[in-house]
Design a protein around this motif. Structure first.
Motif, PDB file in Angstrom:
ATOM      1  N   SER A  25      61.331  11.578  66.377  1.00  0.00           N
ATOM      2  CA  SER A  25      60.474  12.758  66.506  1.00  0.00           C
ATOM      3  C   SER A  25      60.810  13.466  67.803  1.00  0.00           C
ATOM      4  O   SER A  25      61.346  12.851  68.730  1.00  0.00           O
ATOM      5  CB  SER A  25      59.000  12.348  66.541  1.00  0.00           C
ATOM      6  OG  SER A  25      58.613  11.778  65.323  1.00  0.00           O
ATOM      7  N   ILE A  26      60.485  14.751  67.851  1.00  0.00           N
ATOM      8  CA  ILE A  26      60.702  15.517  69.074  1.00  0.00           C
ATOM      9  C   ILE A  26      59.377  16.078  69.562  1.00  0.00           C
ATOM     10  O   ILE A  26      58.504  16.432  68.771  1.00  0.00           O
ATOM     11  CB  ILE A  26      61.724  16.664  68.875  1.00  0.00           C
ATOM     12  CG1 ILE A  26      61.284  17.618  67.759  1.00  0.00           C
ATOM     13  CG2 ILE A  26      63.108  16.114  68.629  1.00  0.00           C
ATOM     14  CD1 ILE A  26      62.136  18.881  67.642  1.00  0.00           C
TER      15      ILE A  26
ATOM     16  N   ARG B  17      65.214  26.920  68.795  1.00  0.00           N
ATOM     17  CA  ARG B  17      65.791  26.020  67.798  1.00  0.00           C
ATOM     18  C   ARG B  17      67.247  25.725  68.125  1.00  0.00           C
ATOM     19  O   ARG B  17      67.690  24.591  68.075  1.00  0.00           O
ATOM     20  CB  ARG B  17      65.670  26.650  66.410  1.00  0.00           C
ATOM     21  CG  ARG B  17      66.319  25.833  65.309  1.00  0.00           C
ATOM     22  CD  ARG B  17      67.421  26.697  64.677  1.00  0.00           C
ATOM     23  NE  ARG B  17      68.269  25.899  63.837  1.00  0.00           N
ATOM     24  CZ  ARG B  17      69.562  25.686  64.089  1.00  0.00           C
ATOM     25  NH1 ARG B  17      70.151  26.189  65.135  1.00  0.00           N
ATOM     26  NH2 ARG B  17      70.292  24.948  63.296  1.00  0.00           N
TER      27      ARG B  17
ATOM     28  N   PRO C 165      69.586  16.968  63.740  1.00  0.00           N
ATOM     29  CA  PRO C 165      68.240  17.468  63.436  1.00  0.00           C
ATOM     30  C   PRO C 165      67.774  17.084  62.037  1.00  0.00           C
ATOM     31  O   PRO C 165      66.574  17.071  61.769  1.00  0.00           O
ATOM     32  CB  PRO C 165      68.369  18.989  63.581  1.00  0.00           C
ATOM     33  CG  PRO C 165      69.812  19.288  63.562  1.00  0.00           C
ATOM     34  CD  PRO C 165      70.536  18.050  64.000  1.00  0.00           C
TER      35      PRO C 165
ATOM     36  N   ILE D  32      65.090  14.337  62.077  1.00  0.00           N
ATOM     37  CA  ILE D  32      63.782  14.542  62.706  1.00  0.00           C
ATOM     38  C   ILE D  32      62.705  14.284  61.663  1.00  0.00           C
ATOM     39  O   ILE D  32      62.737  14.844  60.572  1.00  0.00           O
ATOM     40  CB  ILE D  32      63.650  15.973  63.280  1.00  0.00           C
ATOM     41  CG1 ILE D  32      64.673  16.200  64.390  1.00  0.00           C
ATOM     42  CG2 ILE D  32      62.231  16.210  63.791  1.00  0.00           C
ATOM     43  CD1 ILE D  32      64.723  17.644  64.895  1.00  0.00           C
TER      44      ILE D  32
ATOM     45  N   GLN E   1      57.579  16.516  64.657  1.00  0.00           N
ATOM     46  CA  GLN E   1      57.774  17.513  65.699  1.00  0.00           C
ATOM     47  C   GLN E   1      56.415  17.854  66.269  1.00  0.00           C
ATOM     48  O   GLN E   1      55.438  17.963  65.545  1.00  0.00           O
ATOM     49  CB  GLN E   1      58.519  18.737  65.184  1.00  0.00           C
ATOM     50  CG  GLN E   1      58.058  19.266  63.860  1.00  0.00           C
ATOM     51  CD  GLN E   1      58.880  20.449  63.400  1.00  0.00           C
ATOM     52  OE1 GLN E   1      59.473  21.173  64.185  1.00  0.00           O
ATOM     53  NE2 GLN E   1      58.899  20.676  62.108  1.00  0.00           N
ATOM     54  N   CYS E   2      56.372  17.990  67.569  1.00  0.00           N
ATOM     55  CA  CYS E   2      55.106  18.164  68.264  1.00  0.00           C
ATOM     56  C   CYS E   2      55.227  19.314  69.257  1.00  0.00           C
ATOM     57  O   CYS E   2      56.104  19.294  70.116  1.00  0.00           O
ATOM     58  CB  CYS E   2      54.794  16.853  68.985  1.00  0.00           C
ATOM     59  SG  CYS E   2      53.124  16.693  69.535  1.00  0.00           S
ATOM     60  N   TYR E   3      54.363  20.314  69.089  1.00  0.00           N
ATOM     61  CA  TYR E   3      54.397  21.511  69.926  1.00  0.00           C
ATOM     62  C   TYR E   3      52.983  21.881  70.339  1.00  0.00           C
ATOM     63  O   TYR E   3      52.015  21.490  69.700  1.00  0.00           O
ATOM     64  CB  TYR E   3      54.990  22.703  69.162  1.00  0.00           C
ATOM     65  CG  TYR E   3      56.287  22.415  68.463  1.00  0.00           C
ATOM     66  CD1 TYR E   3      57.447  22.170  69.180  1.00  0.00           C
ATOM     67  CD2 TYR E   3      56.356  22.396  67.080  1.00  0.00           C
ATOM     68  CE1 TYR E   3      58.639  21.915  68.542  1.00  0.00           C
ATOM     69  CE2 TYR E   3      57.553  22.144  66.427  1.00  0.00           C
ATOM     70  CZ  TYR E   3      58.688  21.899  67.160  1.00  0.00           C
ATOM     71  OH  TYR E   3      59.878  21.646  66.529  1.00  0.00           O
TER      72      TYR E   3
ATOM     73  N   LYS F  13      58.705  25.290  64.379  1.00  0.00           N
ATOM     74  CA  LYS F  13      58.423  24.186  63.447  1.00  0.00           C
ATOM     75  C   LYS F  13      59.009  24.465  62.067  1.00  0.00           C
ATOM     76  O   LYS F  13      59.559  23.577  61.434  1.00  0.00           O
ATOM     77  CB  LYS F  13      56.932  23.893  63.366  1.00  0.00           C
ATOM     78  CG  LYS F  13      56.115  24.871  62.570  1.00  0.00           C
ATOM     79  CD  LYS F  13      54.677  24.422  62.419  1.00  0.00           C
ATOM     80  CE  LYS F  13      53.927  25.388  61.530  1.00  0.00           C
ATOM     81  NZ  LYS F  13      52.568  24.988  61.322  1.00  0.00           N
TER      82      LYS F  13
ATOM     83  N   ILE G 299      62.876  24.124  62.125  1.00  0.00           N
ATOM     84  CA  ILE G 299      63.277  22.708  62.120  1.00  0.00           C
ATOM     85  C   ILE G 299      63.052  22.113  60.730  1.00  0.00           C
ATOM     86  O   ILE G 299      63.880  21.345  60.223  1.00  0.00           O
ATOM     87  CB  ILE G 299      62.509  21.914  63.199  1.00  0.00           C
ATOM     88  CG1 ILE G 299      62.879  22.400  64.607  1.00  0.00           C
ATOM     89  CG2 ILE G 299      62.731  20.407  63.046  1.00  0.00           C
ATOM     90  CD1 ILE G 299      64.294  22.119  65.055  1.00  0.00           C
TER      91      ILE G 299
ATOM     92  N   ALA H 161      60.301  16.673  58.509  1.00  0.00           N
ATOM     93  CA  ALA H 161      59.891  16.886  59.907  1.00  0.00           C
ATOM     94  C   ALA H 161      58.475  17.452  59.961  1.00  0.00           C
ATOM     95  O   ALA H 161      58.268  18.651  60.081  1.00  0.00           O
ATOM     96  CB  ALA H 161      60.868  17.809  60.616  1.00  0.00           C
TER      97      ALA H 161
ATOM     98  N   SER I  33      54.873  18.444  61.351  1.00  0.00           N
ATOM     99  CA  SER I  33      54.485  19.023  62.644  1.00  0.00           C
ATOM    100  C   SER I  33      53.069  18.599  63.016  1.00  0.00           C
ATOM    101  O   SER I  33      52.171  18.583  62.187  1.00  0.00           O
ATOM    102  CB  SER I  33      54.552  20.555  62.568  1.00  0.00           C
ATOM    103  OG  SER I  33      54.138  21.118  63.782  1.00  0.00           O
TER     104      SER I  33
END
Length: 179
Positions: free
Chosen positions: A16-17, A63, A77, A80, A83-85, A99, A102, A109, A111
Motif C-alpha cells: 500500500s502507499i 501519479r 503500481p 498496489i 492507497q491512503c490520501y 486515487k 492509481i 488499489a 482507497s
C-alpha cells in the motif's frame, strides 16, 4: 532498511502507499511517500521511501511522480492494494484524482482517507499554544527515535511488553480470544 531491500523483504509483491503533499518552509511543494507492506516474517511494516519536489500538483503529475519513484525501487503500481490520501481535491476527486488514476493501473488499489493527517495538523496547532503538549510530543518523539535507533533497545522494549502482557493474563486483566 534501504528501499531496494524493501522489494526483497515483501512477503508477496503487494503493498500500500500513503501519499501526502504539502508546501515546505521554503514554499516548495513536496510529496512524501510511505510504503506499507507485510514482510517475510509476517510483520506489517511502514517505510518512508522518499520526498519528491513537485512543481505541478495536478493528479496526473503526482501519479507520474509516484509511479516513477516506485519504478526506481523495482516496485510496480499494478501491485498496489491500498492507497491512503488526505482529503485534498487532487487526491480524492472522483473522476480524475490521484486515487482514480492509481486504480486504473491496479484495480485492487482500494482507497482509504488519511485521518492521521488531520490528527497531525490538530496536534501541531495545539502544541503551538500549549507548552505542556509541546513538551509531551517532544518527549515521545525523542523516545521513539531512541528506540528505533537501536535493535537492542527495541528488543528490550518488546521483552518488557511481553512480560507485562503475561502478567496481565495471569492476573486475569487480559483475555485471549480463541482461534
Amino acid at each position: 532498511m534501504e528501499t531496494l531491500s524493501i522489494s526483497k523483504d515483501l512477503n508477496d509483491d503487494y503493498f500500500s502507499i500513503l501519499v501526502d503533499e504539502s508546501r515546505d518552509v521554503s514554499c516548495k511543494e513536496q510529496m512524501a511517500i510511505v510504503l506499507r507492506y507485510v514482510d517475510r516474517r509476517g510483520s506489517v511494516m511502514e517505510r518512508f521511501i522518499g520526498t519528491i519536489h513537485v512543481r505541478d500538483t495536478s493528479a496526473l503529475s503526482l501519479r507520474n511522480e509516484v509511479v516513477g519513484l516506485l519504478a526506481q525501487h523495482s516496485l510496480s503500481p499494478s501491485y498496489i492494494r491500498g492507497q491512503c490520501y488526505d482529503g485534498a481535491n487532487n487526491m480524492q476527486r472522483d473522476l480524475n484524482g490521484l486515487k482514480i488514476l492509481i486504480q486504473k493501473e491496479s484495480k485492487g488499489a482500494h482507497s482509504i482517507h488519511y485521518f492521521a493527517h488531520q490528527l497531525q495538523v490538530t496536534l501541531v496547532a495545539i502544541s503551538r499554544r500549549c507548552d505542556e503538549v509541546r513538551e509531551l510530543l517532544s518527549l515521545v518523539s525523542n523516545i521513539l527515535n531512541m528506540v528505533r535507533a537501536s535493535f537492542k533497545r527495541r528488543d528490550e522494549l518488546l521483552e518488557s511488553q511481553a512480560k507485562e502482557i503475561e502478567e496481565a493474563l495471569r492476573k486475569g486483566e487480559l483475555e485471549t480470544v480463541g482461534a
